[in-house]
Design an enzyme around this catalytic site. Structure first.
Site, PDB file in Angstrom:
ATOM      1  N   ASP A 177     -34.157 -18.506 -28.674  1.00  0.00           N
ATOM      2  CA  ASP A 177     -33.117 -17.653 -29.264  1.00  0.00           C
ATOM      3  C   ASP A 177     -33.738 -16.299 -29.565  1.00  0.00           C
ATOM      4  O   ASP A 177     -34.966 -16.132 -29.475  1.00  0.00           O
ATOM      5  CB  ASP A 177     -32.508 -18.294 -30.529  1.00  0.00           C
ATOM      6  CG  ASP A 177     -31.027 -17.939 -30.673  1.00  0.00           C
ATOM      7  OD1 ASP A 177     -30.727 -16.735 -30.775  1.00  0.00           O
ATOM      8  OD2 ASP A 177     -30.179 -18.850 -30.655  1.00  0.00           O
TER       9      ASP A 177
ATOM     10  N   LYS B 294     -18.181 -15.490 -17.365  1.00  0.00           N
ATOM     11  CA  LYS B 294     -18.040 -16.951 -17.374  1.00  0.00           C
ATOM     12  C   LYS B 294     -17.507 -17.473 -16.031  1.00  0.00           C
ATOM     13  O   LYS B 294     -17.829 -18.598 -15.626  1.00  0.00           O
ATOM     14  CB  LYS B 294     -17.133 -17.390 -18.526  1.00  0.00           C
ATOM     15  CG  LYS B 294     -17.723 -17.085 -19.915  1.00  0.00           C
ATOM     16  CD  LYS B 294     -19.037 -17.814 -20.142  1.00  0.00           C
ATOM     17  CE  LYS B 294     -19.585 -17.661 -21.543  1.00  0.00           C
ATOM     18  NZ  LYS B 294     -20.855 -18.363 -21.746  1.00  0.00           N
TER      19      LYS B 294
ATOM     20  N   ASN C 183      -8.584 -13.777 -19.888  1.00  0.00           N
ATOM     21  CA  ASN C 183      -8.077 -13.644 -21.253  1.00  0.00           C
ATOM     22  C   ASN C 183      -7.941 -12.164 -21.607  1.00  0.00           C
ATOM     23  O   ASN C 183      -8.873 -11.398 -21.333  1.00  0.00           O
ATOM     24  CB  ASN C 183      -9.044 -14.342 -22.224  1.00  0.00           C
ATOM     25  CG  ASN C 183      -8.362 -14.755 -23.497  1.00  0.00           C
ATOM     26  OD1 ASN C 183      -7.137 -14.645 -23.629  1.00  0.00           O
ATOM     27  ND2 ASN C 183      -9.140 -15.229 -24.453  1.00  0.00           N
TER      28      ASN C 183
ATOM     29  N   ALA D 115     -26.898 -19.658 -24.298  1.00  0.00           N
ATOM     30  CA  ALA D 115     -26.775 -18.397 -25.058  1.00  0.00           C
ATOM     31  C   ALA D 115     -25.655 -17.556 -24.474  1.00  0.00           C
ATOM     32  O   ALA D 115     -25.523 -17.438 -23.255  1.00  0.00           O
ATOM     33  CB  ALA D 115     -28.094 -17.624 -25.003  1.00  0.00           C
ATOM     34  N   GLY D 116     -24.837 -17.002 -25.333  1.00  0.00           N
ATOM     35  CA  GLY D 116     -23.744 -16.167 -24.840  1.00  0.00           C
ATOM     36  C   GLY D 116     -23.201 -15.320 -25.973  1.00  0.00           C
ATOM     37  O   GLY D 116     -23.361 -15.662 -27.151  1.00  0.00           O
TER      38      GLY D 116
ATOM     39  N   ALA E 175      -9.419  -0.646 -21.238  1.00  0.00           N
ATOM     40  CA  ALA E 175      -9.313   0.798 -21.485  1.00  0.00           C
ATOM     41  C   ALA E 175     -10.169   1.228 -22.676  1.00  0.00           C
ATOM     42  O   ALA E 175     -10.613   2.370 -22.750  1.00  0.00           O
ATOM     43  CB  ALA E 175      -7.851   1.183 -21.726  1.00  0.00           C
TER      44      ALA E 175
ATOM     45  N   GLY F 157     -24.756 -23.239 -33.769  1.00  0.00           N
ATOM     46  CA  GLY F 157     -23.534 -23.522 -32.992  1.00  0.00           C
ATOM     47  C   GLY F 157     -23.741 -24.596 -31.932  1.00  0.00           C
ATOM     48  O   GLY F 157     -24.405 -25.619 -32.155  1.00  0.00           O
ATOM     49  N   ILE F 158     -23.149 -24.355 -30.771  1.00  0.00           N
ATOM     50  CA  ILE F 158     -23.175 -25.339 -29.689  1.00  0.00           C
ATOM     51  C   ILE F 158     -24.620 -25.600 -29.239  1.00  0.00           C
ATOM     52  O   ILE F 158     -25.010 -26.739 -28.978  1.00  0.00           O
ATOM     53  CB  ILE F 158     -22.283 -24.847 -28.521  1.00  0.00           C
ATOM     54  CG1 ILE F 158     -20.810 -24.812 -28.967  1.00  0.00           C
ATOM     55  CG2 ILE F 158     -22.451 -25.741 -27.291  1.00  0.00           C
ATOM     56  CD1 ILE F 158     -19.852 -24.158 -27.974  1.00  0.00           C
TER      57      ILE F 158
ATOM     58  N   TYR G 206     -16.216 -10.826 -20.741  1.00  0.00           N
ATOM     59  CA  TYR G 206     -16.602 -12.216 -21.017  1.00  0.00           C
ATOM     60  C   TYR G 206     -16.100 -13.145 -19.903  1.00  0.00           C
ATOM     61  O   TYR G 206     -16.847 -13.974 -19.371  1.00  0.00           O
ATOM     62  CB  TYR G 206     -16.006 -12.616 -22.366  1.00  0.00           C
ATOM     63  CG  TYR G 206     -16.362 -14.009 -22.851  1.00  0.00           C
ATOM     64  CD1 TYR G 206     -17.620 -14.295 -23.370  1.00  0.00           C
ATOM     65  CD2 TYR G 206     -15.414 -15.041 -22.823  1.00  0.00           C
ATOM     66  CE1 TYR G 206     -17.931 -15.560 -23.836  1.00  0.00           C
ATOM     67  CE2 TYR G 206     -15.706 -16.310 -23.292  1.00  0.00           C
ATOM     68  CZ  TYR G 206     -16.970 -16.563 -23.799  1.00  0.00           C
ATOM     69  OH  TYR G 206     -17.274 -17.824 -24.256  1.00  0.00           O
TER      70      TYR G 206
HETATM   71  P1  NAD Z   1     -22.831 -18.744 -31.263  1.00  0.00           P
HETATM   72  O1  NAD Z   1     -22.631 -17.267 -31.335  1.00  0.00           O
HETATM   73  O2  NAD Z   1     -22.641 -19.553 -32.499  1.00  0.00           O
HETATM   74  O3  NAD Z   1     -24.293 -19.069 -30.689  1.00  0.00           O
HETATM   75  C1  NAD Z   1     -24.851 -18.374 -29.596  1.00  0.00           C
HETATM   76  C2  NAD Z   1     -26.354 -18.354 -29.736  1.00  0.00           C
HETATM   77  O4  NAD Z   1     -26.885 -17.594 -28.637  1.00  0.00           O
HETATM   78  C3  NAD Z   1     -26.806 -17.656 -31.020  1.00  0.00           C
HETATM   79  O5  NAD Z   1     -27.789 -18.419 -31.681  1.00  0.00           O
HETATM   80  C4  NAD Z   1     -27.367 -16.344 -30.524  1.00  0.00           C
HETATM   81  O6  NAD Z   1     -28.396 -15.809 -31.354  1.00  0.00           O
HETATM   82  C5  NAD Z   1     -27.888 -16.730 -29.149  1.00  0.00           C
HETATM   83  N1  NAD Z   1     -28.065 -15.566 -28.298  1.00  0.00           N
HETATM   84  C6  NAD Z   1     -27.176 -14.550 -28.104  1.00  0.00           C
HETATM   85  N2  NAD Z   1     -27.729 -13.619 -27.313  1.00  0.00           N
HETATM   86  C7  NAD Z   1     -28.972 -14.044 -26.995  1.00  0.00           C
HETATM   87  C8  NAD Z   1     -30.030 -13.503 -26.219  1.00  0.00           C
HETATM   88  N3  NAD Z   1     -29.924 -12.292 -25.642  1.00  0.00           N
HETATM   89  N4  NAD Z   1     -31.179 -14.201 -26.104  1.00  0.00           N
HETATM   90  C9  NAD Z   1     -31.307 -15.408 -26.701  1.00  0.00           C
HETATM   91  N5  NAD Z   1     -30.335 -15.973 -27.460  1.00  0.00           N
HETATM   92  C10 NAD Z   1     -29.185 -15.296 -27.602  1.00  0.00           C
HETATM   93  O7  NAD Z   1     -21.882 -19.231 -30.094  1.00  0.00           O
HETATM   94  P2  NAD Z   1     -21.341 -20.711 -29.718  1.00  0.00           P
HETATM   95  O8  NAD Z   1     -19.935 -20.787 -30.130  1.00  0.00           O
HETATM   96  O9  NAD Z   1     -22.303 -21.755 -30.164  1.00  0.00           O
HETATM   97  O10 NAD Z   1     -21.338 -20.581 -28.115  1.00  0.00           O
HETATM   98  C11 NAD Z   1     -22.360 -21.095 -27.287  1.00  0.00           C
HETATM   99  C12 NAD Z   1     -21.930 -20.898 -25.838  1.00  0.00           C
HETATM  100  O11 NAD Z   1     -20.677 -21.544 -25.614  1.00  0.00           O
HETATM  101  C13 NAD Z   1     -21.741 -19.433 -25.453  1.00  0.00           C
HETATM  102  O12 NAD Z   1     -22.179 -19.230 -24.134  1.00  0.00           O
HETATM  103  C14 NAD Z   1     -20.234 -19.268 -25.533  1.00  0.00           C
HETATM  104  O13 NAD Z   1     -19.779 -18.222 -24.710  1.00  0.00           O
HETATM  105  C15 NAD Z   1     -19.761 -20.627 -25.044  1.00  0.00           C
HETATM  106  N6  NAD Z   1     -18.389 -20.981 -25.442  1.00  0.00           N
HETATM  107  C16 NAD Z   1     -18.064 -21.151 -26.757  1.00  0.00           C
HETATM  108  C17 NAD Z   1     -16.751 -21.497 -27.079  1.00  0.00           C
HETATM  109  C18 NAD Z   1     -16.316 -21.743 -28.504  1.00  0.00           C
HETATM  110  O14 NAD Z   1     -15.138 -22.064 -28.720  1.00  0.00           O
HETATM  111  N7  NAD Z   1     -17.187 -21.627 -29.505  1.00  0.00           N
HETATM  112  C19 NAD Z   1     -15.795 -21.634 -26.079  1.00  0.00           C
HETATM  113  C20 NAD Z   1     -16.169 -21.430 -24.760  1.00  0.00           C
HETATM  114  C21 NAD Z   1     -17.476 -21.110 -24.457  1.00  0.00           C
END
Ligand code: NAD
Length: 472
Positions: free
Chosen positions: A265, A382, A372, A314-315, A323, A245-246, A378
């Site tokens: 990760d 954030k 949201n 990571a998130g 509730a 992902g990101i 979440y």
């Molecule tokens: P994703 O789920 O594709 O990737 C998240 C990565 O974090 C995964 O590889 C996961 O294994 C890793 N991860 C999760 N928990 C972990 C931990 N305890 N230790 C180490 N690694 C861990 O998500 P994404 O869409 O790529 O999002 C990346 C970030 O961007 C996140 O913080 C997410 O909240 C934020 N975000 C995403 C969006 C969106 O539209 N996709 C929008 C706003 C914010």
């Protein structure tokens, strides 16, 4: 992951159908590609009275290789441009029905409002954009420069400078066609620190960043020497959640800018992490960031060479209305998305692992700005990322470390692909660019904040949301 509507309306048949039915036609955004020039074409330059930034901007624009043409409001420009050996001339507006201007379409419109001291001085602002907006190319850029209101000497000046926010945000909503519009407040004395930011906002790298306000502060220290083509050369960057992902895109972009990347990760994602890190010649560390022993282990693993850039990406989400939300779902989201960042930063700062002049970048979300339904955990985490960035920034100034956050909107990833179709479609379209962003848009914004030239930006949050209506 695939925006079928955007592809359809940009096909010859789809474009005809969309226009017959009056449907929105999102532009295919121009994104950065290493095999295409990053800066090209013409910039129309306008200015209010007593423009304080023009001199510095002339040098910066000359270095991009673009041609700046002067609107009648910016009479000074031509002599400044000539001093920098830049091609220049007078801006010729496109007049409908009178044949095209001899100048091509403008890649960007740039207005120096830094000298505006009173709302009675707004006429040139109107005149410039009134004359020039029609000349702006698809995926063009609008950049307005002002002074931070809180740095203004009088309340009249404060009012006028603050008013620029409404103006630039409105142009972002009005312009469409992939155009972005941003406001850069430059503190007196910080003019020379503006170049990395100007370049980012002029570049296709900022394709999905619009309606943003960025403040550049003066710093007392000199910037390190860097190369614009590899600004992160010699720097080490830690990226959490880098397996996919990101995070994978952040690793990719930081490596392309010259950084040596250390990706973290969870152990169960080790195979994907290894794969991503191999592609960028990076190092994979399989750690759960929320485990109590991780901060110390990370500091130990990085200790020998230290680290320059930390990206807390990571998130997780565990969505439920309050509730129905269990205590475990509440705690794990707060812990992984927020508390783990605090513990890791504390460990890296305490041990001196994060080097002098370092960068910390948190990944927030527009959910953290607007809230949201079903995401109280979440959104809390954030919003906490934003609070942390604002609270920590003054404490890191003496080490020349900056801390900022990006707040993505709807980004096309595996996370958003799981959203039910109707909600997903609404999320995609409810922004000025009428489409979702790509992971690379977030990654490029992070690379700009990590840039050695971004030393004057700290404690700020930049949304990567295509000027989403959510939290606007
Ligand atoms: P994703 O789920 O594709 O990737 C998240 C990565 O974090 C995964 O590889 C996961 O294994 C890793 N991860 C999760 N928990 C972990 C931990 N305890 N230790 C180490 N690694 C861990 O998500 P994404 O869409 O790529 O999002 C990346 C970030 O961007 C996140 O913080 C997410 O909240 C934020 N975000 C995403 C969006 C969106 O539209 N996709 C929008 C706003 C914010």
């Amino acid at each position: 992951m695939n925006d079928a509507y955007l592809n359809f309306v940009n096909s010859p048949f789809g474009a005809r159908l969309a226009s017959a039915l009056g449907l929105p036609k999102p532009a295919v955004l121009r994104r950065y590609r290493a095999d295409r020039p990053e800066f090209e074409g013409w910039i129309a330059v306008g200015a209010g009275p007593q423009p304080r930034m023009l001199e510095a901007l002339a040098g910066m624009i000359a270095r991009t290789g673009m041609t700046g043409v002067a609107h009648e409001s910016a009479g000074l420009w031509i002599s400044l441009a000539q001093r920098h050996a830049m091609m220049t001339g007078r801006f010729e507006p496109v007049v409908s029905g009178a044949g095209g201007s001899t100048q091509g379409r403008m890649s960007a419109l740039l207005f120096d409002a830094s000298g505006i001291e009173d709302v009675t001085q707004f006429d040139t602002l109107h005149a410039f954009f009134h004359d020039a907006l029609r000349s702006l190319d698809t995926c063009g850029r609008i950049v307005v420069f002002g002074r931070p209101p809180e740095a203004c000497a009088t309340t009249r000046q404060w009012t006028a400078q603050r008013a620029l926010e409404g103006f630039t945000r409105s142009l972002g909503k009005e312009a469409r066609r992939g155009v972005t519009s941003s406001l850069i407040y430059v503190t007196p004395g910080a003019e020379a620190l503006t170049e990395a930011t100007l370049r980012f906002f002029l570049s296709p790298r900022s394709a999905y960043v619009s309606g943003q306000v960025v403040r550049i502060d003066a710093v007392a220290h000199a910037l390190p020497v860097f190369d614009w083509t590899q600004p992160l050369a010699g720097r080490r960057a830690l990226v959490t959640g880098a397996a996919r992902g990101i995070g994978a895109s952040i690793a990719d972009v930081l490596a392309a800018e010259g950084a040596q990347v250390i990706g973290v990760d969870i152990p169960s994602a080790k195979e994907a992490l290894d794969h991503t890190m191999r592609a960028v010649n990076g190092t994979a560390l399989a750690f759960d960031i929320a485990a109590p022993e991780t901060p110390a282990q990370l500091a130990a693993a990085l200790d020998e060479n230290g680290i320059d850039i930390v990206v807390h990406n990571a998130g997780i989400t565990k969505d439920r209305t309050i509730a129905k939300m269990t205590g475990a779902a509440w705690r794990s989201v707060i812990d992984i998305n927020l508390a783990a960042q605090e513990r890791i930063d504390d460990a890296l700062l305490e041990a001196g692992t994060l080097r002098h002049g370092g960068r910390i970048i948190g990944v927030s979300s527009i959910s953290g700005i607007a809230g949201n339904a079903g995401q109280s955990n979440y959104a809390t985490s954030k919003a906490g990322v934003i609070g942390r960035v604002q609270g920590m920034a003054p404490h890191l100034l003496d080490r020349h470390i900056t801390i900022n956050a990006v707040a993505p909107g709807f980004i096309e990833t595996q996370m958003t692909a799981k959203i039910p179709l109707a909600i997903r479609e609404a999320g995609r379209r409810m922004n000025s660019l009428s489409q979702g962003g790509l992971p690379v848009d977030v990654a490029q914004t992070i690379a700009w904040l990590a840039h050695p030239g971004s030393a004057g930006i700290t404690g700020q949050v930049v949304r990567v949301c295509g000027q989403s209506l959510i939290g606007a």
